[in-house]
Enzyme design. Structure first.
Site, short mmCIF file in Angstrom:
data_model
loop_
_atom_site.label_atom_id
_atom_site.label_comp_id
_atom_site.label_asym_id
_atom_site.label_seq_id
_atom_site.Cartn_x
_atom_site.Cartn_y
_atom_site.Cartn_z
N PHE A 51 0.78 -1.01 -0.02
CA PHE A 51 -0.04 0.14 0.15
C PHE A 51 0.86 1.00 0.15
O PHE A 51 0.27 2.22 0.27
CB PHE A 51 -0.94 0.09 1.37
CG PHE A 51 -0.09 -0.19 2.49
CD1 PHE A 51 0.42 0.78 3.19
CD2 PHE A 51 0.11 -1.66 2.95
CE1 PHE A 51 1.02 0.81 4.44
CE2 PHE A 51 1.01 -1.86 3.95
CZ PHE A 51 1.20 -0.71 4.79
N TYR A 52 2.18 1.03 -0.24
CA TYR A 52 2.95 2.15 -0.06
C TYR A 52 2.89 3.07 -1.35
O TYR A 52 3.77 3.45 -2.33
CB TYR A 52 4.47 1.87 -0.23
CG TYR A 52 4.74 1.56 1.35
CD1 TYR A 52 4.04 1.57 2.51
CD2 TYR A 52 5.89 0.87 1.38
CE1 TYR A 52 4.32 1.06 3.55
CE2 TYR A 52 6.43 0.31 2.78
CZ TYR A 52 5.56 0.24 3.89
OH TYR A 52 5.94 -0.03 5.17
N GLY A 53 1.74 3.77 -1.63
CA GLY A 53 1.53 4.84 -2.61
C GLY A 53 0.30 5.68 -2.27
O GLY A 53 -0.40 5.37 -1.71
#
Length: 334
Positions: A51-53
């Site tokens: 979920f790093y965006g």
């Protein structure tokens, strides 16, 4: 240097979050340069997130997919840790079988099955799902070969014991830096040492406070604006730790180190090869500066001097569960 699931990782890892968790993700050319430099200097443990965006939650994994397709020789050299089971819309972690299954499938498909998930961990402990159920589910994915081993992120002592009773825990990720030493007081560091579980220290540079780049309240607000997550240091943290940071800068200068080198060297000495700091970087210059700590390890006297400085200038946790368990200092790389 620690082994994780029989894989020898370098003394320092690489956090990939800052490459994509920003309004302006780092372009591939610069990101790949950072990643290749880190790998060539022994940083083989890479920490990624499903979920790093911001605009595209899968941006971090998509970056990795492009990287491994362009540099296939790096696939077997990298130990890839992925956090998942997090819903960016509700900001909740779900440790249920349904959500874990969906998460692992998404990660593998986004990586195009080019790179195996070496270590998978839920982004936090789900308070609504018994940790025994979460671990039992993850063990099935280890048995099937979809993931190679299991980690925990920010668990309590009791949660570690419960998880460990179900399955072998390969690593535990915690928040640890010179400015945040909670694991020395709450029993987590001691328990992991007793169980021979390596610790992975995220935010080892305290979100920029230990780099020298964050020097004013305006810098704090700028971090919050461009990195929309609740992990950025609040203004109160900056103001309360400013005397400590100034004292640490003086020590760093005394030891012929940058503040970032001192911060990482402290963790290496405190962990004696059992704590792996994973600094992140948004530019080649920053990762190059961070990795200078490879050759600048604190000796026993210097480590004791840093600990004394911290105890004098930084208050301990409000309600510590135990006395601090701080040991370390070595004359050579552990």
């Amino acid at each position: 240097m620690p082994y994780i699931n029989n894989f020898l990782v370098g003394p320092i890892g690489l956090g990939l979050k800052s490459l994509t968790w920003t309004e302006n993700p780092v372009p591939d050319e610069e990101a790949f340069r950072i990643m290749n430099y880190a790998l060539s200097h022994g940083c083989s443990f890479w920490d990624a997130g499903e979920f790093y965006g911001l605009s595209e939650p899968l941006a971090n994994l998509q970056l990795l997919s492009r990287y491994f397709q362009k540099f296939p020789d790096s696939i077997d050299k990298v130990f890839l840790s992925v956090k998942g089971a997090f819903d960016p819309e509700t900001h909740r972690v779900h440790g249920t079988r349904e959500c874990i299954t969906k998460s692992i499938k998404t990660v593998r498909e986004t990586l195009k099955k080019v790179k195996t998930i070496d270590l998978y961990q839920c982004a936090a402990i789900d308070p609504d799902t018994p940790i025994e159920e979460t671990m039992a589910c993850l063990k099935e994915f280890v048995d099937s070969g979809d993931i190679r081993c299991i980690g925990l992120c920010e668990p309590s002592v009791e949660e570690i014991k419960r998880a460990h009773s179900v399955v072998r825990i390969a690593a535990i990720e915690v928040h640890y830096s010179m400015l945040f030493r909670e694991i020395e007081y709450n029993g987590v560091k001691k328990l992991c040492h007793d169980l021979s579980i390596p610790l992975v220290a995220h935010s080892p540079l305290a979100h920029g406070l230990l780099t020298g780049r964050v020097t004013t309240m305006a810098d704090i607000e700028n971090l919050k604006k461009h990195h929309q997550c609740n992990e950025q240091p609040p203004s109160s943290t900056f103001s309360s730790t400013l005397p400590c940071i100034q004292a640490l800068k003086e020590l760093a200068s005394k030891y012929d180190m940058s503040l970032a080198e001192l911060a990482l060297s402290f963790i290496l000495s405190a962990g004696r090869g059992r704590i792996l700091p994973i600094p992140s970087a948004t530019s080649y210059d920053l990762i190059e500066a961070s990795l200078g700590s490879f050759s600048k390890v604190l000796d026993t006297y210097q480590f004791a001097e840093v600990v004394s400085c911290l105890e004098k200038t930084l208050p301990p946790p409000a309600s510590p569960n135990s006395e601090p368990q701080v040991t370390g200092g070595c004359s050579s790389m552990c």
